[in-house]
Scaffold this motif. Structure first.
Motif, mmCIF file in Angstrom:
data_model
loop_
_atom_site.group_PDB
_atom_site.id
_atom_site.type_symbol
_atom_site.label_atom_id
_atom_site.label_comp_id
_atom_site.label_asym_id
_atom_site.label_seq_id
_atom_site.Cartn_x
_atom_site.Cartn_y
_atom_site.Cartn_z
ATOM 1 N N PHE A 108 1.132 -1.134 -0.213
ATOM 2 C CA PHE A 108 0.165 -0.578 -0.063
ATOM 3 C C PHE A 108 0.707 1.386 -0.290
ATOM 4 C CE2 PHE A 108 -2.641 3.497 2.412
ATOM 5 C CZ PHE A 108 -3.117 3.317 1.243
ATOM 6 N N GLN A 111 2.420 2.173 -3.397
ATOM 7 C CA GLN A 111 1.500 2.094 -4.921
ATOM 8 C C GLN A 111 0.911 4.028 -3.893
ATOM 9 O OE1 GLN A 111 -2.115 -0.520 -3.373
ATOM 10 N NE2 GLN A 111 -1.512 -2.037 -5.367
ATOM 11 N N THR A 205 -5.129 0.904 -5.687
ATOM 12 C CA THR A 205 -4.445 1.594 -4.513
ATOM 13 C C THR A 205 -5.927 1.122 -3.729
ATOM 14 O OG1 THR A 205 -2.714 2.959 -5.392
ATOM 15 C CG2 THR A 205 -4.091 3.528 -3.131
#
Length: 320
Positions: A108, A111, A205
């Motif tokens: 994450f 991203q 995302t």
């Protein structure tokens, strides 16, 4: 030399900072409105909360637009997108990260960094601005050239007939698709692939964030009986509000992405689809029934060469 586009003017920093401040306030108001849904309607089903979240989002957007017109202030759409991404990132770091796996943390955060880099890259990218040099003996002034009809302009300068004029930027862009306020730039021949990659990056995302929130919700359910119930409840409400917002964003982004996939497969641009009556090459006149004098004008796509060939041309054009 006469150019068919105006180069971007130097940034007016006081005005730009003011727009960014307005955008930051709008992001705060939007997220606060989303927080009200799980705070006051936590007993309702998730689907009902999602509908209420969408209504709150529309209400805040409408009220904010009315206030901006009343106060005569302007916001920055790219700054609004950036601050929204930054807010989600801060919520993740402060609330969600502790219950996410190491792999999801790395995924994450990577991203988000790539997404911010892509936003900056898109903001400064060249969509395919077209310039045209005239000879010194040419008496046509720049103002007259800018006011020429695009169809006649194409014939004069010998470019392909997909040269379009952006009504927002007042520039001529080869392969013009649309002007994207969220990314602060035109989408055209040279940055269309970057636009699609960035759009897919948002979808990826948002999906990853929703998965992380699901893990957090599952873990936090086990802690409701201890002495930190008040803190956990507040954190869960913040996480739930951002989840509602992310799902709404994800639905819109997926539909928008699928629409552009459809446009690529049938070799058509958004501006051409919406405003096809502006461009003669997309018009076909069908004679009406006998006894009637009027003719009916319908849409046709002269560039459609089949899905496979259209996709090949899109890939080849992106390499130029």
């Amino acid at each position: 030399m006469v150019e068919l586009y105006d180069r971007k003017k130097p940034a007016n920093w006081p005005e730009l900072i003011g727009r960014c401040v307005v955008s930051l306030i709008l992001v705060f108001l939007i997220q606060c409105s989303q927080f009200l849904v799980p705070h006051f309607f936590s007993d309702l089903s998730f689907f009902i909360q999602l509908l209420l979240s969408a209504l709150m989002l529309l209400a805040v957007a409408s009220a904010a637009g009315w206030c901006r017109r009343l106060l005569r202030v302007r916001s920055s759409a790219p700054a609004l997108v950036f601050f929204s991404v930054l807010f989600v990132w801060l919520v993740y770091i402060a609330v969600v990260r502790q219950d996410a796996s190491l792999l999801m943390n790395l995924l994450f955060n990577g991203q988000i960094i790539l997404l911010i880099f892509g936003l900056c890259r898109m903001l400064s990218s060249d969509p395919g601005l077209v310039s045209y040099s005239t000879s010194p003996s040419d008496a046509t002034s720049q103002s007259l050239v800018l006011e020429m009809d695009t169809h006649h302009l194409i014939e004069d300068i010998g470019l392909d007939d997909r040269l379009r004029r952006c009504p927002i930027c007042k520039t001529y862009v080869k392969g013009f698709d649309h002007h994207c306020p969220a990314f602060g730039n035109c989408i055209g021949h040279k940055n269309y692939v970057l636009f699609m990659v960035l759009l897919f990056g948002f979808i990826w995302t948002e999906s990853t964030y929703i998965v992380c929130l699901s893990q957090y919700s599952a873990e936090s359910e086990l802690l409701d009986g201890d002495g930190t119930r008040l803190e956990i409840n507040f954190s869960k409400k913040v996480a739930r509000s951002t989840m509602l917002f992310s799902i709404l964003q994800l639905v819109w982004q997926v539909l928008f992405f699928l629409w552009h996939i459809y446009c690529i497969c049938f070799n058509i641009r958004t501006d051409e689809w919406i405003h096809w009556k502006r461009y003669p090459e997309f018009q076909i006149v069908v004679q009406s029934e006998q006894g009637l004098r009027s003719n009916e004008m319908k849409f046709r796509n002269p560039y459609d060469k089949g899905v496979v060939q259209n996709v090949k041309e899109f890939i080849m054009a992106s390499k130029q």
